[in-house]
Design a protein around this motif. Sequence first.
Motif, PDB file in Angstrom:
ATOM      1  N   ALA A  54       0.821  -1.220   0.000  1.00 36.74           N
ATOM      2  CA  ALA A  54       0.000   0.000   0.000  1.00 36.74           C
ATOM      3  C   ALA A  54       0.853   1.269   0.000  1.00 36.74           C
ATOM      4  CB  ALA A  54      -0.945  -0.010   1.199  1.00 36.74           C
ATOM      5  N   GLY A  55       1.911   1.293   0.795  1.00 35.92           N
ATOM      6  CA  GLY A  55       2.771   2.476   0.859  1.00 35.92           C
ATOM      7  C   GLY A  55       3.402   2.810  -0.479  1.00 35.92           C
ATOM      8  N   SER A  56       3.767   1.795  -1.244  1.00 37.65           N
ATOM      9  CA  SER A  56       4.345   2.022  -2.573  1.00 37.65           C
ATOM     10  C   SER A  56       3.306   2.607  -3.528  1.00 37.65           C
ATOM     11  CB  SER A  56       4.904   0.716  -3.149  1.00 37.65           C
ATOM     12  OG  SER A  56       5.946   0.235  -2.336  1.00 37.65           O
ATOM     13  N   ILE A  57       2.061   2.183  -3.381  1.00 37.04           N
ATOM     14  CA  ILE A  57       0.997   2.742  -4.227  1.00 37.04           C
ATOM     15  C   ILE A  57       0.752   4.203  -3.853  1.00 37.04           C
ATOM     16  CG2 ILE A  57      -1.464   2.602  -4.800  1.00 37.04           C
ATOM     17  CD1 ILE A  57      -1.116  -0.453  -4.703  1.00 37.04           C
ATOM     18  N   LEU A  58       0.773   4.511  -2.556  1.00 39.25           N
ATOM     19  CA  LEU A  58       0.619   5.913  -2.134  1.00 39.25           C
ATOM     20  C   LEU A  58       1.742   6.769  -2.713  1.00 39.25           C
ATOM     21  CD1 LEU A  58      -0.521   5.862   1.595  1.00 39.25           C
ATOM     22  CD2 LEU A  58      -1.829   6.558  -0.413  1.00 39.25           C
ATOM     23  N   LYS A  59       2.945   6.239  -2.719  1.00 35.93           N
ATOM     24  CA  LYS A  59       4.079   6.977  -3.297  1.00 35.93           C
ATOM     25  C   LYS A  59       3.837   7.235  -4.782  1.00 35.93           C
ATOM     26  CE  LYS A  59       9.078   6.899  -3.668  1.00 35.93           C
ATOM     27  NZ  LYS A  59      10.317   6.169  -3.433  1.00 35.93           N
ATOM     28  N   TYR A  60       3.348   6.218  -5.493  1.00 34.17           N
ATOM     29  CA  TYR A  60       3.022   6.379  -6.911  1.00 34.17           C
ATOM     30  C   TYR A  60       1.946   7.456  -7.100  1.00 34.17           C
ATOM     31  CZ  TYR A  60       1.171   5.491 -11.549  1.00 34.17           C
ATOM     32  OH  TYR A  60       0.732   5.652 -12.833  1.00 34.17           O
ATOM     33  N   LEU A  61       0.895   7.381  -6.284  1.00 40.56           N
ATOM     34  CA  LEU A  61      -0.212   8.332  -6.406  1.00 40.56           C
ATOM     35  C   LEU A  61       0.250   9.765  -6.172  1.00 40.56           C
ATOM     36  CD1 LEU A  61      -3.051   6.426  -4.518  1.00 40.56           C
ATOM     37  CD2 LEU A  61      -2.868   6.782  -6.995  1.00 40.56           C
ATOM     38  N   SER A  62       1.234   9.937  -5.294  1.00 37.90           N
ATOM     39  CA  SER A  62       1.674  11.296  -4.960  1.00 37.90           C
ATOM     40  C   SER A  62       2.303  12.016  -6.153  1.00 37.90           C
ATOM     41  CB  SER A  62       2.630  11.285  -3.767  1.00 37.90           C
ATOM     42  OG  SER A  62       3.827  10.630  -4.092  1.00 37.90           O
ATOM     43  N   GLY A  63       2.546  11.291  -7.237  1.00 38.14           N
ATOM     44  CA  GLY A  63       3.027  11.929  -8.465  1.00 38.14           C
ATOM     45  C   GLY A  63       1.898  12.421  -9.351  1.00 38.14           C
ATOM     46  N   ILE A  64       0.659  12.166  -8.959  1.00 34.49           N
ATOM     47  CA  ILE A  64      -0.505  12.590  -9.747  1.00 34.49           C
ATOM     48  C   ILE A  64      -1.079  13.860  -9.139  1.00 34.49           C
ATOM     49  CG2 ILE A  64      -2.834  11.981 -10.524  1.00 34.49           C
ATOM     50  CD1 ILE A  64      -2.009   9.022 -10.268  1.00 34.49           C
ATOM     51  N   VAL A  65      -1.171  14.896  -9.952  1.00 35.95           N
ATOM     52  CA  VAL A  65      -1.739  16.162  -9.491  1.00 35.95           C
ATOM     53  C   VAL A  65      -2.751  16.635 -10.522  1.00 35.95           C
ATOM     54  CG1 VAL A  65      -1.244  18.540  -8.836  1.00 35.95           C
ATOM     55  CG2 VAL A  65       0.419  16.756  -8.317  1.00 35.95           C
ATOM     56  N   TYR A  66      -3.931  16.988 -10.048  1.00 31.76           N
ATOM     57  CA  TYR A  66      -4.990  17.506 -10.905  1.00 31.76           C
ATOM     58  C   TYR A  66      -5.281  18.957 -10.521  1.00 31.76           C
ATOM     59  CZ  TYR A  66      -6.119  12.713 -12.391  1.00 31.76           C
ATOM     60  OH  TYR A  66      -6.069  11.443 -12.916  1.00 31.76           O
ATOM     61  N   PRO A  67      -5.886  19.717 -11.441  1.00 27.77           N
ATOM     62  CA  PRO A  67      -6.219  21.121 -11.124  1.00 27.77           C
ATOM     63  C   PRO A  67      -7.180  21.215  -9.934  1.00 27.77           C
ATOM     64  CG  PRO A  67      -6.474  20.683 -13.480  1.00 27.77           C
ATOM     65  CD  PRO A  67      -6.221  19.370 -12.815  1.00 27.77           C
ATOM     66  N   ASN A  68      -6.930  22.150  -9.033  1.00 28.93           N
ATOM     67  CA  ASN A  68      -7.779  22.408  -7.852  1.00 28.93           C
ATOM     68  C   ASN A  68      -8.016  21.161  -7.013  1.00 28.93           C
ATOM     69  OD1 ASN A  68      -8.151  25.164  -8.613  1.00 28.93           O
ATOM     70  ND2 ASN A  68      -9.633  24.474 -10.139  1.00 28.93           N
ATOM     71  N   MET A  69      -7.009  20.296  -6.938  1.00 20.37           N
ATOM     72  CA  MET A  69      -7.135  19.046  -6.190  1.00 20.37           C
ATOM     73  C   MET A  69      -6.981  19.298  -4.691  1.00 20.37           C
ATOM     74  SD  MET A  69      -4.942  15.541  -6.642  1.00 20.37           S
ATOM     75  CE  MET A  69      -3.600  15.888  -5.523  1.00 20.37           C
ATOM     76  N   VAL A  70      -8.026  18.924  -3.947  1.00 23.19           N
ATOM     77  CA  VAL A  70      -7.970  18.972  -2.486  1.00 23.19           C
ATOM     78  C   VAL A  70      -7.408  17.644  -1.971  1.00 23.19           C
ATOM     79  CG1 VAL A  70      -9.356  19.115  -0.377  1.00 23.19           C
ATOM     80  CG2 VAL A  70      -9.866  20.619  -2.305  1.00 23.19           C
ATOM     81  N   ARG A  71      -7.935  16.541  -2.493  1.00 24.81           N
ATOM     82  CA  ARG A  71      -7.491  15.196  -2.141  1.00 24.81           C
ATOM     83  C   ARG A  71      -7.631  14.298  -3.369  1.00 24.81           C
ATOM     84  NH1 ARG A  71      -6.350  17.930   1.531  1.00 24.81           N
ATOM     85  NH2 ARG A  71      -6.431  17.500   3.756  1.00 24.81           N
ATOM     86  N   LEU A  72      -6.888  13.173  -3.344  1.00 23.98           N
ATOM     87  CA  LEU A  72      -7.020  12.155  -4.368  1.00 23.98           C
ATOM     88  C   LEU A  72      -7.092  10.808  -3.658  1.00 23.98           C
ATOM     89  CD1 LEU A  72      -5.357  11.737  -7.757  1.00 23.98           C
ATOM     90  CD2 LEU A  72      -5.199   9.851  -6.129  1.00 23.98           C
ATOM     91  N   ILE A  73      -8.124  10.050  -3.975  1.00 21.46           N
ATOM     92  CA  ILE A  73      -8.256   8.706  -3.421  1.00 21.46           C
ATOM     93  C   ILE A  73      -8.417   7.723  -4.570  1.00 21.46           C
ATOM     94  CG2 ILE A  73     -10.752   9.004  -3.010  1.00 21.46           C
ATOM     95  CD1 ILE A  73     -10.188   7.108  -0.463  1.00 21.46           C
ATOM     96  N   ALA A  74      -7.699   6.612  -4.478  1.00 19.40           N
ATOM     97  CA  ALA A  74      -7.758   5.586  -5.515  1.00 19.40           C
ATOM     98  C   ALA A  74      -8.479   4.359  -4.984  1.00 19.40           C
ATOM     99  CB  ALA A  74      -6.349   5.200  -5.954  1.00 19.40           C
ATOM    100  N   LEU A  75      -9.369   3.816  -5.792  1.00 26.07           N
ATOM    101  CA  LEU A  75      -9.970   2.506  -5.529  1.00 26.07           C
ATOM    102  C   LEU A  75      -9.224   1.501  -6.392  1.00 26.07           C
ATOM    103  CD1 LEU A  75     -13.854   2.935  -5.537  1.00 26.07           C
ATOM    104  CD2 LEU A  75     -12.305   2.855  -3.590  1.00 26.07           C
ATOM    105  N   VAL A  76      -8.776   0.427  -5.773  1.00 26.73           N
ATOM    106  CA  VAL A  76      -8.064  -0.612  -6.515  1.00 26.73           C
ATOM    107  C   VAL A  76      -8.728  -1.952  -6.248  1.00 26.73           C
ATOM    108  CG1 VAL A  76      -5.887   0.674  -6.474  1.00 26.73           C
ATOM    109  CG2 VAL A  76      -6.348  -0.993  -4.677  1.00 26.73           C
ATOM    110  N   GLY A  77      -8.635  -2.837  -7.211  1.00 29.06           N
ATOM    111  CA  GLY A  77      -9.318  -4.122  -7.107  1.00 29.06           C
ATOM    112  C   GLY A  77      -8.444  -5.262  -6.623  1.00 29.06           C
ATOM    113  N   PHE A  78      -7.233  -4.973  -6.193  1.00 24.75           N
ATOM    114  CA  PHE A  78      -6.328  -6.029  -5.754  1.00 24.75           C
ATOM    115  C   PHE A  78      -6.018  -5.911  -4.271  1.00 24.75           C
ATOM    116  CE2 PHE A  78      -4.258  -2.821  -8.419  1.00 24.75           C
ATOM    117  CZ  PHE A  78      -3.589  -2.109  -7.451  1.00 24.75           C
ATOM    118  N   ASP A  79      -5.449  -6.965  -3.715  1.00 23.41           N
ATOM    119  CA  ASP A  79      -5.177  -7.063  -2.284  1.00 23.41           C
ATOM    120  C   ASP A  79      -3.973  -6.207  -1.895  1.00 23.41           C
ATOM    121  OD1 ASP A  79      -5.829  -8.070   0.214  1.00 23.41           O
ATOM    122  OD2 ASP A  79      -4.765  -9.972  -0.065  1.00 23.41           O
TER     123      ASP A  79
END
Length: 174
Positions: A54-79
């Motif tokens: 999970a921590g590695s996925i959070l690190k990956y996500l932290s490279g994604i930035v969208y305009p006016n982003m307050v938060r970003l949450i990802a739903l994933v289908g794997f364990d």
Amino acid sequence: MGYIYLVSFGDVEDRLLLADAGNIKEIFELEVRVATVKADISVAYNPERGQYHAGSILKYLSGIVYPNMVRLIALVGFDLYEEGLNFVFGEAQYGGKYAVVSTYRLRHPDEKVFFERTFKETNHELGHTFGLKHCEDPYCVMSFSNSIYEVDRKSRDFCPKCRRKLDYVLSYYR
């Protein structure tokens, strides 16, 4: 005005994604933007465990930035797992912008139960990003869940104490 971005990868149904977006808008009272991302998260996979870190996925996500982003949450289908734990339902950057929730262990033959479990874990992890800690109230969405029984027991809402804290932080974004 800012947005909570809800993204998915790893076999998450659009219907669940859209329903969860409605849940987020209702509970957090912020606008939600939905996207499916193409992600190469192979570095997060642990073949010995058959799970993703999970921590590695959070690190990956932290490279994604969208305009006016307050938060970003990802739903994933794997364990997912974290060091020292057999699995996690999700993980968040405490007081940060990023969170991830796995639907893998939340599945249920009754779609309503499955969706409700996903909403609870989404709200829980987003709560952490807004600075909320685990709550002692077993019915508060911020109570810690170490089993599916504990997920099912809690509400998708915040107890009055956690709600006050959350509303204070959210007032900066509304």
